[in-house]
Design an enzyme around this catalytic site. Structure first.
Site, PDB file in Angstrom:
ATOM      1  N   ASP A 243       0.858  -1.186   0.000  1.00 13.84           N
ATOM      2  CA  ASP A 243       0.000   0.000   0.000  1.00 13.84           C
ATOM      3  C   ASP A 243       0.896   1.239   0.000  1.00 13.84           C
ATOM      4  O   ASP A 243       1.869   1.324   0.752  1.00 13.84           O
ATOM      5  CB  ASP A 243      -0.903  -0.019   1.239  1.00 13.84           C
ATOM      6  CG  ASP A 243      -2.034   0.994   1.152  1.00 13.84           C
ATOM      7  OD1 ASP A 243      -3.196   0.572   1.176  1.00 13.84           O
ATOM      8  OD2 ASP A 243      -1.756   2.207   1.068  1.00 13.84           O
ATOM      9  N   ILE A 244       0.545   2.196  -0.843  1.00 15.81           N
ATOM     10  CA  ILE A 244       1.376   3.393  -1.010  1.00 15.81           C
ATOM     11  C   ILE A 244       1.308   4.306   0.210  1.00 15.81           C
ATOM     12  O   ILE A 244       2.183   5.155   0.409  1.00 15.81           O
ATOM     13  CB  ILE A 244       0.931   4.140  -2.299  1.00 15.81           C
ATOM     14  CG1 ILE A 244       2.054   5.004  -2.860  1.00 15.81           C
ATOM     15  CG2 ILE A 244      -0.334   4.958  -2.063  1.00 15.81           C
ATOM     16  CD1 ILE A 244       1.768   5.499  -4.271  1.00 15.81           C
TER      17      ILE A 244
ATOM     18  N   HIS B 270      -6.682  -5.847   2.779  1.00 15.34           N
ATOM     19  CA  HIS B 270      -5.516  -5.244   3.429  1.00 15.34           C
ATOM     20  C   HIS B 270      -4.893  -6.242   4.405  1.00 15.34           C
ATOM     21  O   HIS B 270      -5.598  -6.829   5.232  1.00 15.34           O
ATOM     22  CB  HIS B 270      -5.927  -4.021   4.244  1.00 15.34           C
ATOM     23  CG  HIS B 270      -6.514  -2.894   3.453  1.00 15.34           C
ATOM     24  ND1 HIS B 270      -5.832  -1.724   3.215  1.00 15.34           N
ATOM     25  CD2 HIS B 270      -7.719  -2.735   2.855  1.00 15.34           C
ATOM     26  CE1 HIS B 270      -6.600  -0.895   2.516  1.00 15.34           C
ATOM     27  NE2 HIS B 270      -7.758  -1.483   2.290  1.00 15.34           N
TER      28      HIS B 270
ATOM     29  N   HIS C  41     -10.016  -5.616  -2.919  1.00 16.78           N
ATOM     30  CA  HIS C  41      -8.694  -5.743  -2.304  1.00 16.78           C
ATOM     31  C   HIS C  41      -8.836  -6.008  -0.810  1.00 16.78           C
ATOM     32  O   HIS C  41      -9.741  -5.501  -0.154  1.00 16.78           O
ATOM     33  CB  HIS C  41      -7.831  -4.498  -2.538  1.00 16.78           C
ATOM     34  CG  HIS C  41      -8.459  -3.217  -2.084  1.00 16.78           C
ATOM     35  ND1 HIS C  41      -9.448  -2.584  -2.795  1.00 16.78           N
ATOM     36  CD2 HIS C  41      -8.235  -2.451  -0.984  1.00 16.78           C
ATOM     37  CE1 HIS C  41      -9.807  -1.486  -2.164  1.00 16.78           C
ATOM     38  NE2 HIS C  41      -9.092  -1.388  -1.051  1.00 16.78           N
TER      39      HIS C  41
ATOM     40  N   ASN D 296     -12.600  -3.050   3.040  1.00 15.02           N
ATOM     41  CA  ASN D 296     -13.630  -2.018   3.014  1.00 15.02           C
ATOM     42  C   ASN D 296     -14.531  -2.270   1.805  1.00 15.02           C
ATOM     43  O   ASN D 296     -14.037  -2.328   0.675  1.00 15.02           O
ATOM     44  CB  ASN D 296     -12.989  -0.634   2.931  1.00 15.02           C
ATOM     45  CG  ASN D 296     -12.023  -0.391   4.076  1.00 15.02           C
ATOM     46  OD1 ASN D 296     -12.291  -0.788   5.207  1.00 15.02           O
ATOM     47  ND2 ASN D 296     -10.896   0.235   3.794  1.00 15.02           N
TER      48      ASN D 296
HETATM   49  P1  AMP Z   1      -9.636   1.246   0.487  1.00 17.30           P
HETATM   50  O1  AMP Z   1      -9.998   2.414   1.356  1.00 17.30           O
HETATM   51  O2  AMP Z   1      -9.846  -0.074   1.165  1.00 17.30           O
HETATM   52  O3  AMP Z   1     -10.295   1.323  -0.889  1.00 17.30           O
HETATM   53  O4  AMP Z   1      -8.084   1.352   0.305  1.00 17.30           O
HETATM   54  C1  AMP Z   1      -7.442   1.697  -0.871  1.00 17.30           C
HETATM   55  C2  AMP Z   1      -5.977   1.670  -0.565  1.00 17.30           C
HETATM   56  O5  AMP Z   1      -5.263   1.742  -1.788  1.00 17.30           O
HETATM   57  C3  AMP Z   1      -5.487   2.826   0.307  1.00 17.30           C
HETATM   58  O6  AMP Z   1      -4.927   2.300   1.511  1.00 17.30           O
HETATM   59  C4  AMP Z   1      -4.444   3.516  -0.555  1.00 17.30           C
HETATM   60  O7  AMP Z   1      -3.336   3.976   0.169  1.00 17.30           O
HETATM   61  C5  AMP Z   1      -4.063   2.424  -1.542  1.00 17.30           C
HETATM   62  N1  AMP Z   1      -3.566   2.896  -2.823  1.00 17.30           N
HETATM   63  C6  AMP Z   1      -4.134   3.803  -3.634  1.00 17.30           C
HETATM   64  N2  AMP Z   1      -3.382   3.968  -4.746  1.00 17.30           N
HETATM   65  C7  AMP Z   1      -2.325   3.135  -4.625  1.00 17.30           C
HETATM   66  C8  AMP Z   1      -1.195   2.837  -5.438  1.00 17.30           C
HETATM   67  N3  AMP Z   1      -1.002   3.434  -6.616  1.00 17.30           N
HETATM   68  N4  AMP Z   1      -0.311   1.921  -5.007  1.00 17.30           N
HETATM   69  C9  AMP Z   1      -0.494   1.309  -3.818  1.00 17.30           C
HETATM   70  N5  AMP Z   1      -1.534   1.532  -3.004  1.00 17.30           N
HETATM   71  C10 AMP Z   1      -2.442   2.443  -3.397  1.00 17.30           C
END
Ligand code: AMP
Length: 135
Positions: A30-31, A101, A99, A86
């Site tokens: 995760d970024i 986590h 996805h 989520n």
């Molecule tokens: P969610 O709130 O469960 O949809 O989480 C989406 C997650 O994706 C967040 O924790 C972001 O930090 C992560 N995210 C968004 N863009 C990227 C990316 N390009 N590379 C890695 N993680 C990402």
């Protein structure tokens, strides 16, 4: 459904720290991690979240989650792991590609359990009945 940024990661159109890949599943960091090593596990085929993912795809994702959780814990030097997902805007979903986590937890990191609220008299049975009625 439309492509998201995660499809771009699958296609290598944008960079990511990929830590695992097979024919059906990809896992990458995760970024914006809760703690270093925070990992996202995604299916390669398109679905939005728990509400539309196929059983086959879900099983493949969760097999990888189970395989990776202890590896992330070890590699990130964490004490424990939260598995989180989520599903939907109100649940905090930001990226509409399924996805899961894997979140490393470090003793003293300060993250708290969600606050719970006791049921009113009779409410617990009523809620359980309502859910059972959908099965
Ligand atoms: P969610 O709130 O469960 O949809 O989480 C989406 C997650 O994706 C967040 O924790 C972001 O930090 C992560 N995210 C968004 N863009 C990227 C990316 N390009 N590379 C890695 N993680 C990402």
């Amino acid at each position: 459904m439309e492509d998201t940024i995660f499809s771009k990661i699958i296609r290598r159109e944008i960079p990511a720290e990929i830590i695992y890949e097979d024919d059906d599943v990809l896992a990458f960091l995760d970024i914006s991690p809760n703690n270093p090593g925070h990992t996202l596990v995604i299916p390669k085929d398109l679905s939005t979240n728990i509400f539309d993912i196929s059983q086959d795809s879900w099983r493949k994702v969760m097999d990888v989650v189970r395989m990776l959780a202890p590896k992330v814990r070890e590699g990130a030097g964490a004490d424990a792991i939260n598995i989180q997902m989520n599903n939907g805007e109100i649940a905090g979903q930001l990226v509409y590609h399924t996805h899961v986590h894997i979140i490393p937890r470090i003793k003293g990191d300060g993250f708290k359990h969600w606050a719970g609220t006791p049921y009113a008299q009779g409410e617990m049975r009523a809620v359980a009945d309502a859910i059972r009625a959908t099965l």
